[in-house]
Scaffold this motif. Structure first.
Motif, mmCIF file in Angstrom:
data_model
loop_
_atom_site.group_PDB
_atom_site.id
_atom_site.type_symbol
_atom_site.label_atom_id
_atom_site.label_comp_id
_atom_site.label_asym_id
_atom_site.label_seq_id
_atom_site.Cartn_x
_atom_site.Cartn_y
_atom_site.Cartn_z
ATOM 1 N N ILE A 41 0.846 -1.204 0.000
ATOM 2 C CA ILE A 41 0.000 0.000 0.000
ATOM 3 C C ILE A 41 0.878 1.250 0.000
ATOM 4 O O ILE A 41 0.664 2.180 -0.787
ATOM 5 C CB ILE A 41 -0.985 -0.021 1.188
ATOM 6 N N LYS A 42 1.893 1.252 0.853
ATOM 7 C CA LYS A 42 2.804 2.398 0.934
ATOM 8 C C LYS A 42 3.535 2.611 -0.388
ATOM 9 O O LYS A 42 3.622 3.733 -0.894
ATOM 10 C CB LYS A 42 3.800 2.164 2.070
ATOM 11 N N MET A 43 4.059 1.532 -0.962
ATOM 12 C CA MET A 43 4.791 1.633 -2.231
ATOM 13 C C MET A 43 3.864 2.028 -3.379
ATOM 14 O O MET A 43 4.249 2.790 -4.259
ATOM 15 C CB MET A 43 5.498 0.316 -2.563
ATOM 16 N N GLY A 44 2.653 1.498 -3.366
ATOM 17 C CA GLY A 44 1.683 1.861 -4.398
ATOM 18 C C GLY A 44 1.413 3.352 -4.403
ATOM 19 O O GLY A 44 1.374 3.997 -5.467
ATOM 20 N N LYS A 45 1.258 3.923 -3.232
ATOM 21 C CA LYS A 45 1.031 5.372 -3.125
ATOM 22 C C LYS A 45 2.249 6.148 -3.602
ATOM 23 O O LYS A 45 2.136 7.120 -4.341
ATOM 24 C CB LYS A 45 0.684 5.754 -1.689
ATOM 25 N N LYS A 46 3.426 5.700 -3.177
ATOM 26 C CA LYS A 46 4.665 6.386 -3.551
ATOM 27 C C LYS A 46 4.888 6.355 -5.065
ATOM 28 O O LYS A 46 5.413 7.298 -5.640
ATOM 29 C CB LYS A 46 5.850 5.759 -2.825
ATOM 30 N N LEU A 47 4.472 5.272 -5.701
ATOM 31 C CA LEU A 47 4.661 5.113 -7.147
ATOM 32 C C LEU A 47 3.459 5.600 -7.966
ATOM 33 O O LEU A 47 3.409 5.387 -9.164
ATOM 34 C CB LEU A 47 4.963 3.641 -7.466
ATOM 35 N N ASN A 48 2.510 6.252 -7.293
ATOM 36 C CA ASN A 48 1.318 6.794 -7.967
ATOM 37 C C ASN A 48 0.496 5.721 -8.680
ATOM 38 O O ASN A 48 0.007 5.924 -9.794
ATOM 39 C CB ASN A 48 1.707 7.905 -8.951
ATOM 40 N N ILE A 49 0.353 4.583 -8.028
ATOM 41 C CA ILE A 49 -0.452 3.488 -8.560
ATOM 42 C C ILE A 49 -1.880 3.692 -8.076
ATOM 43 O O ILE A 49 -2.118 3.763 -6.863
ATOM 44 C CB ILE A 49 0.093 2.117 -8.081
ATOM 45 N N SER A 50 -2.816 3.781 -9.018
ATOM 46 C CA SER A 50 -4.218 3.968 -8.635
ATOM 47 C C SER A 50 -4.761 2.680 -8.019
ATOM 48 O O SER A 50 -4.165 1.604 -8.161
ATOM 49 C CB SER A 50 -5.061 4.349 -9.854
ATOM 50 N N LEU A 51 -5.901 2.785 -7.358
ATOM 51 C CA LEU A 51 -6.522 1.608 -6.747
ATOM 52 C C LEU A 51 -6.851 0.564 -7.813
ATOM 53 O O LEU A 51 -6.644 -0.635 -7.606
ATOM 54 C CB LEU A 51 -7.782 2.013 -5.976
ATOM 55 N N GLU A 52 -7.339 1.009 -8.962
ATOM 56 C CA GLU A 52 -7.665 0.077 -10.048
ATOM 57 C C GLU A 52 -6.402 -0.606 -10.573
ATOM 58 O O GLU A 52 -6.384 -1.823 -10.773
ATOM 59 C CB GLU A 52 -8.370 0.832 -11.177
ATOM 60 N N GLU A 53 -5.331 0.163 -10.764
ATOM 61 C CA GLU A 53 -4.061 -0.419 -11.207
ATOM 62 C C GLU A 53 -3.529 -1.381 -10.153
ATOM 63 O O GLU A 53 -3.041 -2.468 -10.485
ATOM 64 C CB GLU A 53 -3.039 0.695 -11.457
ATOM 65 N N PHE A 54 -3.627 -0.989 -8.898
ATOM 66 C CA PHE A 54 -3.173 -1.812 -7.781
ATOM 67 C C PHE A 54 -3.831 -3.185 -7.845
ATOM 68 O O PHE A 54 -3.157 -4.214 -7.749
ATOM 69 C CB PHE A 54 -3.531 -1.096 -6.467
ATOM 70 N N THR A 55 -5.138 -3.202 -8.046
ATOM 71 C CA THR A 55 -5.887 -4.457 -8.083
ATOM 72 C C THR A 55 -5.469 -5.312 -9.276
ATOM 73 O O THR A 55 -5.255 -6.526 -9.139
ATOM 74 C CB THR A 55 -7.398 -4.163 -8.142
ATOM 75 N N ILE A 56 -5.337 -4.692 -10.438
ATOM 76 C CA ILE A 56 -4.939 -5.429 -11.647
ATOM 77 C C ILE A 56 -3.558 -6.045 -11.466
ATOM 78 O O ILE A 56 -3.338 -7.219 -11.764
ATOM 79 C CB ILE A 56 -4.982 -4.511 -12.888
ATOM 80 N N ILE A 57 -2.632 -5.247 -10.974
ATOM 81 C CA ILE A 57 -1.254 -5.723 -10.784
ATOM 82 C C ILE A 57 -1.193 -6.798 -9.700
ATOM 83 O O ILE A 57 -0.510 -7.815 -9.864
ATOM 84 C CB ILE A 57 -0.311 -4.543 -10.460
ATOM 85 N N LEU A 58 -1.904 -6.601 -8.617
ATOM 86 C CA LEU A 58 -1.916 -7.574 -7.521
ATOM 87 C C LEU A 58 -2.427 -8.931 -8.005
ATOM 88 O O LEU A 58 -1.898 -9.972 -7.610
ATOM 89 C CB LEU A 58 -2.782 -7.062 -6.372
ATOM 90 N N ASN A 59 -3.417 -8.927 -8.869
ATOM 91 C CA ASN A 59 -3.997 -10.173 -9.367
ATOM 92 C C ASN A 59 -3.129 -10.867 -10.407
ATOM 93 O O ASN A 59 -3.223 -12.092 -10.557
ATOM 94 C CB ASN A 59 -5.390 -9.918 -9.937
ATOM 95 N N ASN A 60 -2.303 -10.123 -11.130
ATOM 96 C CA ASN A 60 -1.514 -10.746 -12.190
ATOM 97 C C ASN A 60 -0.223 -9.968 -12.443
ATOM 98 O O ASN A 60 -0.051 -9.381 -13.523
ATOM 99 C CB ASN A 60 -2.350 -10.856 -13.463
ATOM 100 N N PRO A 61 0.717 -9.974 -11.508
ATOM 101 C CA PRO A 61 1.941 -9.186 -11.676
ATOM 102 C C PRO A 61 2.861 -9.697 -12.794
ATOM 103 O O PRO A 61 3.674 -8.946 -13.315
ATOM 104 C CB PRO A 61 2.626 -9.299 -10.311
ATOM 105 N N GLU A 62 2.686 -10.956 -13.181
ATOM 106 C CA GLU A 62 3.544 -11.537 -14.211
ATOM 107 C C GLU A 62 3.331 -10.912 -15.585
ATOM 108 O O GLU A 62 4.169 -11.048 -16.466
ATOM 109 C CB GLU A 62 3.329 -13.056 -14.306
ATOM 110 N N LYS A 63 2.228 -10.222 -15.774
ATOM 111 C CA LYS A 63 1.931 -9.603 -17.073
ATOM 112 C C LYS A 63 2.745 -8.344 -17.333
ATOM 113 O O LYS A 63 2.692 -7.795 -18.421
ATOM 114 C CB LYS A 63 0.450 -9.269 -17.178
#
Length: 144
Positions: free
Chosen positions: A41-63
């Protein structure tokens, strides 16, 4: 939002790639601990990752590819953040260590020194070294 929409600009795509690597390390041992979740959560905020992007990446980071920055110091800064995730749950699992080394190579650390660079990164973060001390210490090990 499609995955291609996440690559709107090159700087943000680098942040997304980096965040995906952080997620890969968090998931390497099969589960995401509370400490890892907090750091994500902390890194996501620091890297300007939106909640929607966060969810997509969390579910499939290998992409998402590693997509390293050109700057050597920025690559070391990414190594620093990755090291924090490796240590977020208090210990280093073998799967996390191997993935960490693989990502280090993807960040353009030489294959023959990646293990040594990662081991030093872990020791520095365990010693609670800040980024300003971390960068020259990693450069020293990487050039040795």
């Amino acid at each position: 939002m499609s995955i291609s929409d996440l690559y709107y600009n090159s700087e943000h795509s680098k942040e997304i790639g980096h965040f995906a690597n952080i997620v890969k390390i968090a998931k390497a041992d099969g589960e995401i601990s509370d400490g890892e979740k907090d750091l994500l959560i902390k890194m996501g905020k620091k890297l300007n990752i939106s909640l929607e992007e966060f969810t997509i990446i969390l579910n499939n980071p290998e992409k998402f590819p590693i997509n390293p920055p050109v700057s050597y110091d920025e690559r070391i800064e990414r190594l620093y953040r990755l090291t924090k995730m490796v240590l977020a749950n208090g210990d280093v699992h073998l799967k996390e260590q191997k993935l960490f080394e693989k990502i280090a190579v993807g960040l353009h650390f030489p294959n023959d020194r990646a293990e040594k660079v990662c081991a030093e990164a872990i020791e520095l973060v365990i010693k609670n070294v800040d980024l300003d001390e971390f960068i020259p210490a990693i450069k020293k090990v990487d050039k040795a």
